[in-house]
Design an enzyme around this catalytic site. Structure first.
Site, short mmCIF file in Angstrom:
data_model
loop_
_atom_site.label_atom_id
_atom_site.label_comp_id
_atom_site.label_asym_id
_atom_site.label_seq_id
_atom_site.Cartn_x
_atom_site.Cartn_y
_atom_site.Cartn_z
CG HIS A 89 -2.03 0.94 1.15
ND1 HIS A 89 -1.67 2.51 1.46
CD2 HIS A 89 -3.36 1.04 0.75
CE1 HIS A 89 -2.75 3.10 1.16
NE2 HIS A 89 -3.82 2.38 0.65
CD GLU A 146 -5.14 1.51 -3.38
OE1 GLU A 146 -6.25 1.43 -2.97
OE2 GLU A 146 -4.12 1.42 -2.56
P1 PGA Z 1 -9.14 6.08 -0.40
O1 PGA Z 1 -8.09 5.20 -0.15
O2 PGA Z 1 -10.46 5.38 -0.96
O3 PGA Z 1 -9.54 6.81 0.83
O4 PGA Z 1 -8.71 6.94 -1.40
C1 PGA Z 1 -7.79 4.10 -0.85
C2 PGA Z 1 -6.90 3.05 -0.40
O5 PGA Z 1 -5.93 3.87 0.17
O6 PGA Z 1 -6.93 1.99 -0.66
#
Ligand code: PGA
Length: 238
Positions: free
Chosen positions: A90, A159
């Site tokens: 992450h 992401e």
């Molecule tokens: P968010 O976070 O939906 O608040 O943008 C996503 C994540 O960190 O997996």
């Protein structure tokens, strides 16, 4: 599809329990077809008598069974709660907690040897996105250094760092382009994460190759999270 919530550093054990139980009840009532994951804080790990399609996961672990690593959690502590899904890579662990690619690969190897599901996160920061898709992809492929992409229990979450917790979602075109390129080399299911909300979920789930989402902020409200599961149930992918 996989609909996953990342609690990050939020919620007590008690609040987590009521959240998980509410989601379980909703899934059963909706007869939902989704694979639901809830990545809870370490203090709230539990099996919560999971229903088959809902699994509580760990946001983090140290790649050992046990040992002298003050403040860390080994796999033995995850196994006590029957944890079978973990997050690795992450952006907050890479960029805020300083986990290097080499360390992430060690965590990955360890989790793979334990045969648990790994939700492996990748994504580019804003300054790389501004350089265009080729720069984005070479940044992302570097995040696969040392990662065995043939692992059968791998799930990859794209992401973009600049979209996490900022309210800025990548455009559908940007998501489509990255997932398309990832799908050329990966056979793992691909998720999108970064400011996913009830309102933008449907269009994201319609993106080719998108097999689910990893949601932070907008998932912390249990009604909204259950609504997301319902939205996913309504989306038919061709
Ligand atoms: P968010 O976070 O939906 O608040 O943008 C996503 C994540 O960190 O997996």
């Amino acid at each position: 599809m996989i609909i996953a919530s990342n609690f990050k550093t939020n919620y007590t054990r008690e609040k987590t329990k009521s959240f998980v139980c509410a989601v379980q009840a909703a899934i059963q009532e909706m007869k939902s077809m989704q694979e639901v994951r809830i990545f809870v804080p370490a203090t709230a790990l539990d099996s919560f008598h999971e229903v088959a399609s809902l699994h509580v996961g760990a946001q983090n672990f140290y790649p050992v069974d046990n040992g002298s690593f003050t403040g860390e959690i080994g796999f033995e502590q995850l196994e006590e709660f029957g944890i079978t899904t973990v997050l690795i890579g992450h952006s907050e662990r890479r960029h805020i907690l300083g986990e290097t690619q080499e360390f992430l690969a060690r965590k990955y190897d360890f989790a793979q040897a334990k045969n648990v599901e790994i939700v492996y996160c990748v994504g580019e920061p804003k300054e790389i996105r501004e350089k265009g898709i080729d720069a984005v992809m070479s940044y992302i492929w570097e995040q696969f250094d040392g990662i065995d992409i043939s692992y059968s229990r791998l799930v990859v979450a794209y992401e973009p760092v600049w979209a996490i917790g900022t309210g800025l979602t990548a455009s559908i075109g940007d998501i489509e382009e990255v997932l398309e390129r990832l799908a050329e080399k990966l056979s793992a299911p691909l998720l999108y994460g970064g400011s996913v909300k009830v309102d933008n979920l449907e269009s994201i789930l319609h993106v080719k190759h998108c097999e689910g989402v990893l949601v932070g902020t907008a998932s912390w409200n249990e009604e909204a999270f259950c609504k997301m599961i319902a939205v996913a149930d309504a989306v038919k992918k061709g």
